[in-house]
Scaffold this motif. Structure first.
Motif, mmCIF file in Angstrom:
data_model
loop_
_atom_site.group_PDB
_atom_site.id
_atom_site.type_symbol
_atom_site.label_atom_id
_atom_site.label_comp_id
_atom_site.label_asym_id
_atom_site.label_seq_id
_atom_site.Cartn_x
_atom_site.Cartn_y
_atom_site.Cartn_z
ATOM 1 N N UNK A 1 0.742 -0.919 0.062
ATOM 2 C CA UNK A 1 0.579 0.261 0.128
ATOM 3 C C UNK A 1 0.703 1.465 -0.396
ATOM 4 N N UNK A 2 1.865 1.638 0.675
ATOM 5 C CA UNK A 2 2.456 2.920 0.927
ATOM 6 C C UNK A 2 3.735 2.780 1.876
ATOM 7 N N UNK A 3 4.955 1.265 1.671
ATOM 8 C CA UNK A 3 5.962 0.986 2.381
ATOM 9 C C UNK A 3 6.012 -0.505 1.930
ATOM 10 N N UNK A 4 7.371 -0.848 1.772
ATOM 11 C CA UNK A 4 8.114 -2.167 1.306
ATOM 12 C C UNK A 4 8.049 -2.830 1.921
ATOM 13 N N UNK A 5 7.980 -3.767 2.776
ATOM 14 C CA UNK A 5 9.073 -4.789 3.894
ATOM 15 C C UNK A 5 9.724 -6.216 2.704
ATOM 16 N N UNK A 6 10.515 -6.079 4.184
ATOM 17 C CA UNK A 6 11.511 -7.018 3.513
ATOM 18 C C UNK A 6 10.649 -8.706 3.952
ATOM 19 N N UNK A 7 11.015 -9.478 3.402
ATOM 20 C CA UNK A 7 10.396 -11.017 3.234
ATOM 21 C C UNK A 7 12.152 -12.395 3.925
ATOM 22 N N UNK A 8 11.543 -13.286 4.733
ATOM 23 C CA UNK A 8 12.115 -14.181 4.954
ATOM 24 C C UNK A 8 12.054 -15.078 4.016
ATOM 25 N N UNK A 9 12.896 -15.611 3.285
ATOM 26 C CA UNK A 9 12.114 -17.079 3.404
ATOM 27 C C UNK A 9 12.874 -18.272 3.411
ATOM 28 N N UNK A 10 11.156 -19.198 4.271
ATOM 29 C CA UNK A 10 12.271 -20.401 4.748
ATOM 30 C C UNK A 10 11.673 -21.398 3.829
ATOM 31 N N UNK A 11 12.724 -22.588 3.365
ATOM 32 C CA UNK A 11 12.694 -23.566 2.718
ATOM 33 C C UNK A 11 12.334 -25.220 3.533
ATOM 34 N N UNK A 12 11.602 -26.126 2.580
ATOM 35 C CA UNK A 12 12.138 -26.863 3.050
ATOM 36 C C UNK A 12 12.336 -28.354 2.410
ATOM 37 N N UNK A 13 13.477 -28.970 2.158
ATOM 38 C CA UNK A 13 13.073 -30.177 1.002
ATOM 39 C C UNK A 13 12.690 -31.076 1.134
ATOM 40 N N UNK A 14 12.465 -32.079 0.126
ATOM 41 C CA UNK A 14 11.988 -33.572 0.324
ATOM 42 C C UNK A 14 12.760 -34.236 1.098
ATOM 43 N N UNK A 15 13.833 -34.015 1.191
ATOM 44 C CA UNK A 15 14.918 -34.295 2.001
ATOM 45 C C UNK A 15 15.344 -34.955 3.315
ATOM 46 N N UNK A 16 14.242 -33.599 3.288
ATOM 47 C CA UNK A 16 14.186 -32.806 4.459
ATOM 48 C C UNK A 16 12.376 -33.817 5.532
ATOM 49 N N UNK A 17 11.823 -33.789 5.009
ATOM 50 C CA UNK A 17 10.630 -34.029 5.082
ATOM 51 C C UNK A 17 10.449 -35.492 6.212
ATOM 52 N N UNK A 18 10.272 -34.908 7.383
ATOM 53 C CA UNK A 18 9.394 -36.003 8.543
ATOM 54 C C UNK A 18 8.774 -35.911 8.823
#
Ligand SMILES: CC(C)(COP(=O)(O)OP(=O)(O)OC[C@H]1O[C@@H](n2cnc3c(N)ncnc32)[C@H](O)[C@@H]1OP(=O)(O)O)[C@@H](O)C(=O)NCCC(=O)NCCS
Length: 183
Positions: free
Chosen positions: A162-179
């Motif tokens: 709307x009137x400002x930018x925000x930074x994003x944190x990227x979270x990732x999970x890989x198939x090999x990590x899926x428990x």
């Protein structure tokens, strides 16, 4: 097939035009809560806008490019969760979500995200699931953190709200990590 029901109270339904009036009413009643973090709230002014959004999601589904689902509690819509798109070449996707203010604080979205992550790895055979959150959006960040996604870095000024930018944190999970049992 959607990963539904999530438990005895919570079900998921692929977004459909029959949801439009109820989904718009929920959005309208939650404007101030949602617009803090979501860029589309101010341009959603009528049920017709919600209908147009649902049509887009139906095209997305038809093109095998992810999907958006209504989250229902005892049959009433309380939020939305979806895969923003699927990168089939790289076997990756990202999850987006929102809940009404009143539906927060009970673990519904963590449960839904866990089910979507499982669906991405086990049903769609993807290799990577991403969740991007504004750095200041603690409630949203807590979800991938609870599910043991890895915080992979920050994208500076990634989104205009709307009137400002925000930074994003990227979270990732890989198939090999899926428990599933540990998440
Ligand atoms: C982001 C959003 C979905 C998070 O909602 P939420 O209710 O905090 O998330 P959950 O449904 O997973 O619930 C977690 C809460 O329930 C509690 N909880 C209770 N039972 C739980 C369970 N079985 N599992 C996990 N959490 C549980 C948690 O402790 C947490 O509460 P706390 O924040 O007081 O510690 C919601 O704040 C929202 O829609 N915000 C506006 C839109 C938005 O920011 N979207 C995301 C953009 S990236």
């Amino acid at each position: 097939m959607l990963p539904s029901p999530l438990n005895e109270a919570i079900t998921l339904e692929l977004l459909d035009l029959r949801h439009a009036e109820e989904l718009f009413a929920l959005t309208d009643a939650n404007r101030s809560h949602l617009r803090v973090w979501l860029p589309w709230v101010d341009r959603t002014r009528s049920a017709d806008d919600t209908r147009e959004f649902i049509r887009q999601t139906q095209r997305q589904w038809a093109e095998n490019n992810g999907f958006q689902a209504a989250i229902l509690e005892h049959g009433a819509i309380i939020g939305v969760i979806g895969l923003h798109g699927v990168n089939w070449a790289n076997r990756s996707t990202s999850i987006g979500y929102w809940l009404s203010g009143r539906a927060q604080g009970r673990g519904v979205m963590t449960t839904a995200c866990r089910a979507f992550t499982r669906h991405a790895f086990e049903a769609l055979s993807l290799n990577r699931v991403e969740i991007r959150c504004a750095t200041e959006n603690g409630r949203s960040r807590a979800i991938p953190e609870r599910l043991r996604f890895t915080s992979e870095g920050t994208l500076r000024e990634a989104e205009w709200l709307y009137d400002h930018f925000v930074d994003h944190v990227v979270y990732g999970m890989l198939a090999s990590e899926w428990r599933p049992s540990a998440a």
